[in-house]
Write an enzyme that holds these catalytic residues in place. Structure first.
Site, PDB file in Angstrom:
ATOM      1  N   CYS A 101       0.829  -1.209   0.000  1.00 59.62           N
ATOM      2  CA  CYS A 101       0.000   0.000   0.000  1.00 59.62           C
ATOM      3  C   CYS A 101       0.864   1.259   0.000  1.00 59.62           C
ATOM      4  O   CYS A 101       1.458   1.592  -1.014  1.00 59.62           O
ATOM      5  CB  CYS A 101      -1.003  -0.035   1.160  1.00 59.62           C
ATOM      6  SG  CYS A 101      -2.339   1.158   0.908  1.00 59.62           S
ATOM      7  N   HIS A 153      -3.772  -4.993   0.446  1.00 59.61           N
ATOM      8  CA  HIS A 153      -3.318  -5.322   1.801  1.00 59.61           C
ATOM      9  C   HIS A 153      -3.300  -6.837   2.021  1.00 59.61           C
ATOM     10  O   HIS A 153      -4.158  -7.386   2.725  1.00 59.61           O
ATOM     11  CB  HIS A 153      -4.211  -4.634   2.846  1.00 59.61           C
ATOM     12  CG  HIS A 153      -3.842  -3.209   3.074  1.00 59.61           C
ATOM     13  ND1 HIS A 153      -2.790  -2.829   3.889  1.00 59.61           N
ATOM     14  CD2 HIS A 153      -4.351  -2.062   2.562  1.00 59.61           C
ATOM     15  CE1 HIS A 153      -2.681  -1.519   3.889  1.00 59.61           C
ATOM     16  NE2 HIS A 153      -3.606  -1.016   3.086  1.00 59.61           N
ATOM     17  N   GLU A 160      -1.566  -8.607   3.921  1.00 64.45           N
ATOM     18  CA  GLU A 160      -1.384  -9.044   5.318  1.00 64.45           C
ATOM     19  C   GLU A 160      -2.716  -9.330   6.004  1.00 64.45           C
ATOM     20  O   GLU A 160      -2.783 -10.134   6.934  1.00 64.45           O
ATOM     21  CB  GLU A 160      -0.581  -7.991   6.111  1.00 64.45           C
ATOM     22  CG  GLU A 160      -1.348  -6.748   6.549  1.00 64.45           C
ATOM     23  CD  GLU A 160      -1.572  -5.731   5.434  1.00 64.45           C
ATOM     24  OE1 GLU A 160      -1.199  -6.013   4.281  1.00 64.45           O
ATOM     25  OE2 GLU A 160      -2.136  -4.653   5.721  1.00 64.45           O
TER      26      GLU A 160
END
Ligand code: MN
Length: 262
Positions: free
Chosen positions: A110, A214, A216
């Site tokens: 990001c 994202h 994660e």
């Protein structure tokens, strides 16, 4: 058994009335899933400690967060810019420079892809809804791990290999994005209308992989392809550690050869 240590760029925030520094736990959890040791680096250290902070680290993860100060890429601030953090910009630009100098593999997420692009001379859209109105909502309401828009990936690219896919629907929590891609980066992922969602370095250059979404946030789903991105970083960081040992040996060999040269 040796472990791979990954530096993770942190944030400074105030919440519950106290100043705190750290990262979203999802980054740490995703790296742990991939077998890495995440080491959180606080921007409170400042740029002057960036080189020492990276000593002993095998790779770097540049995380999400604030908008980047537009003067870094020669632009005036848009009225829709969210407040930047000069301290964080300076710290992460220093981390990035040191990591490249040491040939450490770098994963950008990001804000991370944006920082890498700016550091290498690219520019950003400061606010997608006003700068580049299109049909894709890059900041939909809802959970951070909700998949919301499709992207296509360049076959044969690092990102496609890491995800084992050439199309994927990703979560999206951003209002800025890469505008002009920096020299030295190759775009490898796009929305249907051509917005860059993934980029990487050329093969042979220092290893960089960067994504606009994202990954994660998908840590809890053991079957999510996004685990492959963190595994790619940890694997590359492990290889980098071994090859630096190899380089040392090669230099020794060259030194001995030079000594023996009449
Ligand atoms: Mn997006």
């Amino acid at each position: 058994m040796s472990f791979v240590r990954i530096a993770v760029s942190g944030v400074l925030r105030t919440w519950d009335g106290a100043e705190r520094t750290g990262v979203n736990a999802a980054y740490v959890r995703a790296l742990l899933c991939a077998g890495g040791i995440p080491l959180i680096l606080s921007p409170l250290m400042g740029a002057s400690l960036a080189a020492s902070a990276l000593d002993g680290c095998d790779g770097l993860l540049l995380t999400g967060g604030e908008d980047i100060e537009p003067s870094w890429y020669g632009a005036e601030p848009s009225p829709f810019l969210s407040p930047p953090s000069q301290d964080r910009d300076l710290f992460e630009l220093a981390l990035f420079a040191v990591a490249r100098q040491r040939d450490l593999p770098i994963l950008g997420i990001c804000r991370g892809i944006q920082l890498i692009n700016v550091a290498l001379g690219g520019t950003l859209y400061q606010d997608l809804p006003s700068d580049r109105p299109d049909s894709v909502d890059h900041s939909p309401a809802g959970a951070r791990d909700a998949r919301s828009h499709p992207i296509r990936l360049q076959p044969g690219s690092r990102v496609a290999a890491a995800l084992d896919a050439t199309e994927i629907t990703v979560n999206s929590v951003h209002h800025q994005a890469v505008e002009n891609l920096a020299p030295g980066l190759i775009a490898t992922g796009w929305t249907g209308d051509g917005l860059i969602e993934a980029a990487e370095s050329e093969s042979g250059a220092s290893w960089i992989l960067a994504v606009q979404w994202h990954p994660e946030e998908m840590y809890a789903d053991s079957r999510a392809p996004e685990h492959g991105l963190f595994s790619a970083l940890v694997t590359e960081a492990g290889l980098a550690g071994r090859s630096s040992v190899g380089r040392g040996r090669k230099e020794d060999t060259i030194a001995h050869a030079v000594e023996r040269t009449p």
